[in-house]
Write a protein that holds these residues in place. Structure first.
Motif, short mmCIF file in Angstrom:
data_model
loop_
_atom_site.label_atom_id
_atom_site.label_comp_id
_atom_site.label_asym_id
_atom_site.label_seq_id
_atom_site.Cartn_x
_atom_site.Cartn_y
_atom_site.Cartn_z
N VAL A 152 -14.02 7.26 -19.88
CA VAL A 152 -14.87 6.53 -18.94
C VAL A 152 -14.02 5.82 -17.89
CG1 VAL A 152 -16.53 4.62 -18.74
CG2 VAL A 152 -16.72 6.25 -20.63
N TRP A 153 -12.85 5.36 -18.30
CA TRP A 153 -11.97 4.58 -17.43
C TRP A 153 -10.57 5.18 -17.39
CZ3 TRP A 153 -14.92 1.04 -15.15
CH2 TRP A 153 -16.01 0.50 -15.85
N ILE A 154 -9.89 4.95 -16.27
CA ILE A 154 -8.45 5.16 -16.16
C ILE A 154 -7.81 3.78 -16.02
CG2 ILE A 154 -6.57 6.12 -14.79
CD1 ILE A 154 -8.45 8.26 -13.81
N VAL A 155 -6.76 3.52 -16.76
CA VAL A 155 -6.05 2.24 -16.69
C VAL A 155 -4.93 2.34 -15.67
CG1 VAL A 155 -4.76 0.49 -17.97
CG2 VAL A 155 -6.61 1.75 -19.10
N ALA A 156 -4.83 1.34 -14.81
CA ALA A 156 -3.78 1.33 -13.78
C ALA A 156 -3.16 -0.06 -13.69
CB ALA A 156 -4.36 1.71 -12.42
N PRO A 157 -1.90 -0.15 -13.31
CA PRO A 157 -1.30 -1.47 -13.08
C PRO A 157 -1.96 -2.16 -11.90
CG PRO A 157 0.37 0.26 -13.24
CD PRO A 157 -0.94 0.96 -13.09
N ALA A 158 -2.08 -3.47 -11.98
CA ALA A 158 -2.56 -4.24 -10.83
C ALA A 158 -1.40 -4.53 -9.90
CB ALA A 158 -3.19 -5.54 -11.31
N SER A 159 -1.71 -4.76 -8.65
CA SER A 159 -0.67 -5.10 -7.68
C SER A 159 -1.23 -6.06 -6.65
CB SER A 159 -0.15 -3.84 -6.98
OG SER A 159 -1.14 -3.32 -6.09
N TYR A 160 -0.33 -6.68 -5.91
CA TYR A 160 -0.71 -7.59 -4.83
C TYR A 160 -1.64 -6.90 -3.85
CZ TYR A 160 0.01 -10.81 -0.88
OH TYR A 160 -0.17 -11.67 0.16
N ASP A 161 -1.27 -5.69 -3.43
CA ASP A 161 -2.09 -4.96 -2.45
C ASP A 161 -3.49 -4.71 -2.98
OD1 ASP A 161 -0.17 -4.89 -0.53
OD2 ASP A 161 0.45 -2.82 -0.91
N LEU A 162 -3.59 -4.22 -4.20
CA LEU A 162 -4.90 -3.83 -4.73
C LEU A 162 -5.78 -5.04 -5.02
CD1 LEU A 162 -3.83 -0.93 -7.13
CD2 LEU A 162 -5.02 -0.72 -4.93
N LEU A 163 -5.19 -6.13 -5.46
CA LEU A 163 -5.99 -7.30 -5.79
C LEU A 163 -6.39 -8.10 -4.55
CD1 LEU A 163 -4.35 -8.83 -9.00
CD2 LEU A 163 -6.47 -7.54 -8.82
N PHE A 164 -5.46 -8.39 -3.70
CA PHE A 164 -5.70 -9.40 -2.68
C PHE A 164 -5.45 -8.96 -1.23
CE2 PHE A 164 -4.33 -12.14 -6.40
CZ PHE A 164 -5.60 -12.63 -6.67
N ARG A 165 -4.56 -8.06 -1.01
CA ARG A 165 -4.08 -7.89 0.36
C ARG A 165 -5.01 -7.08 1.25
NH1 ARG A 165 1.89 -5.88 0.94
NH2 ARG A 165 2.34 -8.10 0.74
N ASN A 166 -5.53 -5.97 0.77
CA ASN A 166 -6.20 -5.01 1.65
C ASN A 166 -7.72 -4.95 1.49
OD1 ASN A 166 -3.80 -4.19 2.90
ND2 ASN A 166 -3.33 -2.81 1.21
#
Length: 220
Positions: free
Chosen positions: A179-193
């Motif tokens: 159902v899900w793919i796990v991925a690392p979080a990053s500055y770009d993905l969380l807040f920047r873009n």
């Protein structure tokens, strides 16, 4: 997908003993294309807490139509100081964090801001161009909204109503069902873009092109 109704932040703050538990706290869950018959289609969820008995995360890419920070301040009777009076701040989108307690607000934010006994530290990040050096925290308090309205809140923040919750073994079962793919979080993905195309960008961070995934890969 089954959701718990008792996973409040205060309950999730209590650490639980146990060896061998693989925690996805501080990671992203990316919905597979087959998740089409649920509110999580093309969603990206940041896992704020994950232990043997609870899972709690916020959907990052489902803005609530007609609700922004300025409207929220007026509805909560919070004076719009420097931050609330700023057009960019006032127009900040509010997100649908998930179906549990969707009348309660949560702020995912950088840890340059903390409220004593109210902010839950989630994940530290390393150094580098794509890092969040001060870490990530979660605060569910009116005070952080007041500080944001005054211009004294965190440098980076995502405001959400409600959250996604899992009971014992539920998330692990969903992962086993693709159902899900796990991925690392990053500055770009969380807040920047921002949230635009976040689903595709999160997949791309793993080297996966969204168009190459099967539409029947998983169901929720």
């Amino acid at each position: 997908m089954i959701y718990g109704t008792d996973g409040t932040v205060s309950q999730l703050e209590q650490p639980l003993p146990g060896d061998g538990h693989l925690s996805f706290q501080g990671s992203l869950l990316i919905a597979m294309p087959g998740v089409t018959d649920s509110p999580f289609a093309h969603s990206v969820i940041y896992m704020c807490r994950h232990d043997e008995l609870h899972g709690m995360g916020l959907v990052l890419n489902q803005p609530i139509e007609g609700l922004d920070f300025g409207v929220m301040l007026r509805e909560l009777n919070i004076p719009s100081g420097h931050g609330g009076g700023d057009r960019a701040m006032s127009g900040r989108r509010i997100f649908r964090g998930g179906p549990v307690q969707n009348d309660r607000g949560f702020v995912l934010h950088s840890l340059d801001y903390r409220l004593h006994d109210a902010t839950l530290p989630i994940a530290p990040y390393g150094t580098g161009d794509d890092s969040i050096d001060e870490g990530v925290g979660l605060t569910a308090s009116r005070d952080i909204l007041t500080d944001m309205a005054r211009g004294s809140g965190p440098q980076h923040a995502i405001i959400a109503l409600g959250y996604a919750g899992w009971g014992p073994g539920q998330l692990e079962n969903e992962l086993a069902q693709n159902v899900w793919i796990v991925a690392p979080a990053s500055y770009d993905l969380l807040f920047r873009n921002g949230y635009d195309n976040l689903w595709a960008r999160a997949l791309s961070s793993l080297g996966i092109e969204a168009g190459h995934l099967s539409g029947t890969a998983g169901r929720a």
